[in-house]
Design a protein around this motif. Structure first.
Motif, PDB file in Angstrom:
ATOM      1  N   ARG A 179     -13.069  40.309  43.117  1.00  0.00           N
ATOM      2  CA  ARG A 179     -11.936  41.128  42.691  1.00  0.00           C
ATOM      3  C   ARG A 179     -11.008  41.254  43.893  1.00  0.00           C
ATOM      4  N   LEU A 180      -9.739  40.924  43.712  1.00  0.00           N
ATOM      5  CA  LEU A 180      -8.781  41.022  44.798  1.00  0.00           C
ATOM      6  C   LEU A 180      -7.466  41.566  44.255  1.00  0.00           C
ATOM      7  N   GLU A 181      -6.965  42.608  44.909  1.00  0.00           N
ATOM      8  CA  GLU A 181      -5.697  43.205  44.506  1.00  0.00           C
ATOM      9  C   GLU A 181      -4.560  42.443  45.173  1.00  0.00           C
ATOM     10  N   MET A 182      -3.478  42.291  44.436  1.00  0.00           N
ATOM     11  CA  MET A 182      -2.304  41.555  44.918  1.00  0.00           C
ATOM     12  C   MET A 182      -1.061  42.090  44.213  1.00  0.00           C
ATOM     13  N   PRO A 183       0.147  41.694  44.636  1.00  0.00           N
ATOM     14  CA  PRO A 183       1.348  42.120  43.927  1.00  0.00           C
ATOM     15  C   PRO A 183       1.382  41.541  42.502  1.00  0.00           C
ATOM     16  N   GLN A 184       2.193  42.140  41.659  1.00  0.00           N
ATOM     17  CA  GLN A 184       2.339  41.684  40.274  1.00  0.00           C
ATOM     18  C   GLN A 184       2.732  40.208  40.230  1.00  0.00           C
ATOM     19  N   ILE A 185       2.010  39.432  39.439  1.00  0.00           N
ATOM     20  CA  ILE A 185       2.355  38.026  39.226  1.00  0.00           C
ATOM     21  C   ILE A 185       3.568  37.972  38.307  1.00  0.00           C
ATOM     22  N   VAL A 186       4.509  37.093  38.645  1.00  0.00           N
ATOM     23  CA  VAL A 186       5.714  36.895  37.841  1.00  0.00           C
ATOM     24  C   VAL A 186       5.792  35.426  37.435  1.00  0.00           C
ATOM     25  N   PRO A 187       6.547  35.115  36.378  1.00  0.00           N
ATOM     26  CA  PRO A 187       6.625  33.731  35.927  1.00  0.00           C
ATOM     27  C   PRO A 187       7.191  32.783  36.992  1.00  0.00           C
ATOM     28  N   ALA A 188       6.585  31.634  37.091  1.00  0.00           N
ATOM     29  CA  ALA A 188       7.089  30.517  37.885  1.00  0.00           C
ATOM     30  C   ALA A 188       7.081  29.316  36.950  1.00  0.00           C
ATOM     31  N   PHE A 189       8.177  28.633  36.842  1.00  0.00           N
ATOM     32  CA  PHE A 189       8.312  27.518  35.911  1.00  0.00           C
ATOM     33  C   PHE A 189       8.036  27.962  34.475  1.00  0.00           C
ATOM     34  N   GLY A 190       8.460  29.202  34.158  1.00  0.00           N
ATOM     35  CA  GLY A 190       8.359  29.713  32.793  1.00  0.00           C
ATOM     36  C   GLY A 190       7.052  30.383  32.428  1.00  0.00           C
ATOM     37  N   GLN A 191       6.024  30.298  33.279  1.00  0.00           N
ATOM     38  CA  GLN A 191       4.719  30.863  32.939  1.00  0.00           C
ATOM     39  C   GLN A 191       4.206  31.768  34.044  1.00  0.00           C
ATOM     40  N   PRO A 192       3.758  32.978  33.700  1.00  0.00           N
ATOM     41  CA  PRO A 192       3.068  33.778  34.709  1.00  0.00           C
ATOM     42  C   PRO A 192       1.643  33.241  34.857  1.00  0.00           C
ATOM     43  N   HIS A 193       1.284  32.826  36.063  1.00  0.00           N
ATOM     44  CA  HIS A 193      -0.035  32.230  36.282  1.00  0.00           C
ATOM     45  C   HIS A 193      -0.495  32.475  37.712  1.00  0.00           C
ATOM     46  N   GLY A 194      -1.774  32.367  37.899  1.00  0.00           N
ATOM     47  CA  GLY A 194      -2.365  32.486  39.219  1.00  0.00           C
ATOM     48  C   GLY A 194      -3.011  31.166  39.614  1.00  0.00           C
ATOM     49  N   HIS A 195      -3.367  31.067  40.886  1.00  0.00           N
ATOM     50  CA  HIS A 195      -4.100  29.909  41.397  1.00  0.00           C
ATOM     51  C   HIS A 195      -5.334  30.420  42.107  1.00  0.00           C
ATOM     52  N   LEU A 196      -6.445  29.755  41.891  1.00  0.00           N
ATOM     53  CA  LEU A 196      -7.695  30.104  42.549  1.00  0.00           C
ATOM     54  C   LEU A 196      -8.404  28.824  42.963  1.00  0.00           C
ATOM     55  N   ALA A 197      -9.139  28.902  44.055  1.00  0.00           N
ATOM     56  CA  ALA A 197      -9.876  27.723  44.512  1.00  0.00           C
ATOM     57  C   ALA A 197     -11.219  28.125  45.090  1.00  0.00           C
ATOM     58  N   TYR A 198     -12.226  27.318  44.781  1.00  0.00           N
ATOM     59  CA  TYR A 198     -13.482  27.341  45.519  1.00  0.00           C
ATOM     60  C   TYR A 198     -13.457  26.058  46.338  1.00  0.00           C
ATOM     61  N   ASP A 199     -13.607  26.175  47.664  1.00  0.00           N
ATOM     62  CA  ASP A 199     -13.480  24.996  48.517  1.00  0.00           C
ATOM     63  C   ASP A 199     -14.365  25.056  49.757  1.00  0.00           C
ATOM     64  N   SER A 200     -15.498  25.713  49.651  1.00  0.00           N
ATOM     65  CA  SER A 200     -16.321  25.951  50.838  1.00  0.00           C
ATOM     66  C   SER A 200     -17.296  24.833  51.192  1.00  0.00           C
ATOM     67  N   ILE A 227     -13.564  32.634  47.524  1.00  0.00           N
ATOM     68  CA  ILE A 227     -12.580  32.247  46.516  1.00  0.00           C
ATOM     69  C   ILE A 227     -11.187  32.532  47.080  1.00  0.00           C
ATOM     70  N   GLN A 228     -10.369  31.491  47.132  1.00  0.00           N
ATOM     71  CA  GLN A 228      -8.989  31.651  47.592  1.00  0.00           C
ATOM     72  C   GLN A 228      -8.094  31.913  46.385  1.00  0.00           C
ATOM     73  N   ILE A 229      -7.122  32.821  46.570  1.00  0.00           N
ATOM     74  CA  ILE A 229      -6.220  33.223  45.487  1.00  0.00           C
ATOM     75  C   ILE A 229      -4.787  33.177  46.001  1.00  0.00           C
ATOM     76  N   TRP A 230      -3.869  32.676  45.173  1.00  0.00           N
ATOM     77  CA  TRP A 230      -2.449  32.704  45.497  1.00  0.00           C
ATOM     78  C   TRP A 230      -1.642  32.654  44.207  1.00  0.00           C
ATOM     79  N   ALA A 231      -0.398  33.141  44.286  1.00  0.00           N
ATOM     80  CA  ALA A 231       0.447  33.185  43.082  1.00  0.00           C
ATOM     81  C   ALA A 231       1.894  33.480  43.473  1.00  0.00           C
ATOM     82  N   HIS A 232       2.768  33.257  42.530  1.00  0.00           N
ATOM     83  CA  HIS A 232       4.167  33.673  42.652  1.00  0.00           C
ATOM     84  C   HIS A 232       4.194  35.135  42.199  1.00  0.00           C
ATOM     85  N   THR A 233       4.601  36.034  43.113  1.00  0.00           N
ATOM     86  CA  THR A 233       4.534  37.462  42.822  1.00  0.00           C
ATOM     87  C   THR A 233       5.877  38.131  43.086  1.00  0.00           C
TER      88      THR A 233
END
Length: 162
Positions: A112-133, A83-89
């Protein structure tokens, strides 16, 4: 007397029909009656980077992205799925390479993956995840947090075999 037999036949036929209809759910294949696959979310693939490395943590940590991965139909947990994870942090924008990482699901299909605090991007705090294997259909998720102060965000995948 003939009228009584007709009623019995109708009663028996109706009873058998009712039982058969009720049993239909028990003999239907699991993939049609079970857990439906997760559809990709709009905007989920924004700033996606194919092949992000598997990491112990993204940046300095402090925020937890968690979730589960199960198979469509029977809902069986899927261990070893990437699972790939990315976000505006607080440490970088979601388009920055340092804001991307991947993890694998455990024997229970949990990640479970630890990362820096997510902060709002375009008004919303959100994360991105992908399954792409490739073993299952690709799914992109973009869950929105209820508050920018949240310290966790969970996302759940139900994957359809290719």
């Amino acid at each position: 007397m003939a009228r009584l037999e007709i009623n019995r036949r109708k009663l028996v036929a109706t009873g058998i029909g009712t039982i058969a209809a009720g049993m239909a759910g028990f003999i239907t294949p699991a993939h049609t009656a079970g857990l439906a696959p997760t559809p990709s979310m709009r905007g989920g693939s924004n700033n996606y980077r194919p092949g992000a490395p598997i990491v112990e943590r993204i940046g300095g940590g402090g925020f937890w992205m968690t979730g589960t991965v199960r198979r469509a139909g029977d809902g069986a947990p899927l261990p070893g799925q990437r699972i790939q994870i990315w976000a505006h942090t607080t440490e970088g924008h979601e388009r920055d390479q340092r804001s991307h990482g991947a993890t694998l699901t455990d024997s229970n299909g949990e990640f479970r993956l630890e990362m820096p605090q997510i902060v709002p991007a375009f008004g919303q705090p959100h994360g991105h995840l992908a399954y792409d294997s490739g073993e299952f259909e690709t799914v992109f998720l973009r869950p929105v947090m209820s508050s920018a102060k949240d310290k966790t965000l969970a996302a759940h995948f139900v994957l359809q075999p290719v």
